[in-house]
Design an enzyme around this catalytic site. Structure first.
Site, PDB file in Angstrom:
ATOM      1  N   GLY A 127      24.361  -7.717   7.144  1.00 32.73           N
ATOM      2  CA  GLY A 127      23.760  -8.246   5.971  1.00 32.73           C
ATOM      3  C   GLY A 127      24.865  -6.979   4.998  1.00 32.73           C
TER       4      GLY A 127
ATOM      5  CB  SER B 252      27.928  -8.192  10.428  1.00 35.56           C
ATOM      6  OG  SER B 252      28.863  -8.418   9.411  1.00 35.56           O
ATOM      7  CB  ALA B 253      25.513  -5.047   8.369  1.00 40.33           C
TER       8      ALA B 253
ATOM      9  CG  HIS C 245      32.881 -10.086   9.224  1.00 42.74           C
ATOM     10  ND1 HIS C 245      32.263 -11.109   9.622  1.00 42.74           N
ATOM     11  CD2 HIS C 245      31.852  -8.747   8.747  1.00 42.74           C
ATOM     12  CE1 HIS C 245      31.389 -10.836   9.569  1.00 42.74           C
ATOM     13  NE2 HIS C 245      31.118  -9.994   9.104  1.00 42.74           N
TER      14      HIS C 245
END
Length: 243
Positions: A86, A118-119, A155
């Site tokens: 997120g 991701s985060a 990413h």
């Protein structure tokens, strides 16, 4: 230290975590109680439910950190901790607010598996500095968990030949990071991950692999199965103050 750091949690044509399910199952071993940290997204209940559904086929019981007044206390009952993706700034702000930075560090040092996507993968690094996200809130510090001594850019996107876009490419932004800091940055392309276990760091996932950036060095490409253990012995050098 046991780590599984995913570039992304959802791949095209797959449900949440489905593309990495076999790797997750192997990394978990016998762990069946997981604390999920949903603070990178606004709807904590929905996010936790989605992750619980994704891990149910593995027999994993998922509890959201947001369900307790003292989230750090829930770590005592967990075999593994997973921080989802997120907004990294919102996530790090919440980790500091709830006292989860030292608590998660201690839990992982004691042998629990740390998973990030991701985060959540950004959070495993020394600092927030190689995130792709907008600073929608201001954390008290850029200091993250520091479970690995190098930085990751999840990413990661390669420059597009012939593109007329005038903004910075991801490689350019990482080059700017290296103008101020002497710390390796691993660009994890979609569908890839790194796993640390018993002092070894291995790249996994799709054939696209990852690219390693260093200050004053040409980028180096790595494919699935590459041994990146040398990165675990990096000595971070941040030229400007943290936070």
């Amino acid at each position: 230290m046991r780590l599984l750091l995913l570039s992304n949690s959802t791949a095209p044509g797959h449900g949440p975590l489905e593309h990495a399910r076999e790797e997750i199952a192997d990394a978990l071993g016998g762990a069946r109680r997981m604390l999920f940290v949903p603070y990178a997204q606004a709807d904590h209940d929905a996010y936790t439910a989605a992750i619980a559904g994704a891990l149910a086929p593995l027999g994993v019981e998922v509890r959201g950190a947001h369900t307790a007044d003292r989230p750090a206390a829930l770590l005592e009952e967990a075999d593994a901790v997973f921080i989802g993706g997120g907004n990294s700034f919102r996530l790090l702000t919440a980790l500091h607010r709830h006292g989860l930075i030292p608590a998660i560090r201690a839990k992982v040092a004691a042998g629990a598996l740390y998973m990030g996507s991701s985060a959540g993968t950004n959070m495993a690094c020394p600092t927030l500095r190689t995130t792709n996200d907008m600073p929608i809130v201001q954390p008290p510090s850029f200091d993250a968990l520091g479970l690995v001594p190098f930085q990751i850019n999840p990413h990661y996107l390669d420059p597009v030949p012939g593109s007329t876009h005038m903004g910075e490419t991801r490689a350019k932004r990482i080059a700017e990071f290296h103008e101020e800091n002497d710390v390796p940055v691993l660009g994890l392309r979609e569908g890839t991950w790194v796993r640390a276990d018993q002092g070894r760091l291995t790249l996994g996932g799709v054939a696209a692999g990852a690219v390693l950036f260093g200050r004053g060095l040409a980028p180096v490409e790595y494919g699935p199965g590459a041994d990146l253990s040398a990165l675990l012995h990096t000595e971070p050098a941040f030229d400007s103050p943290l936070g």
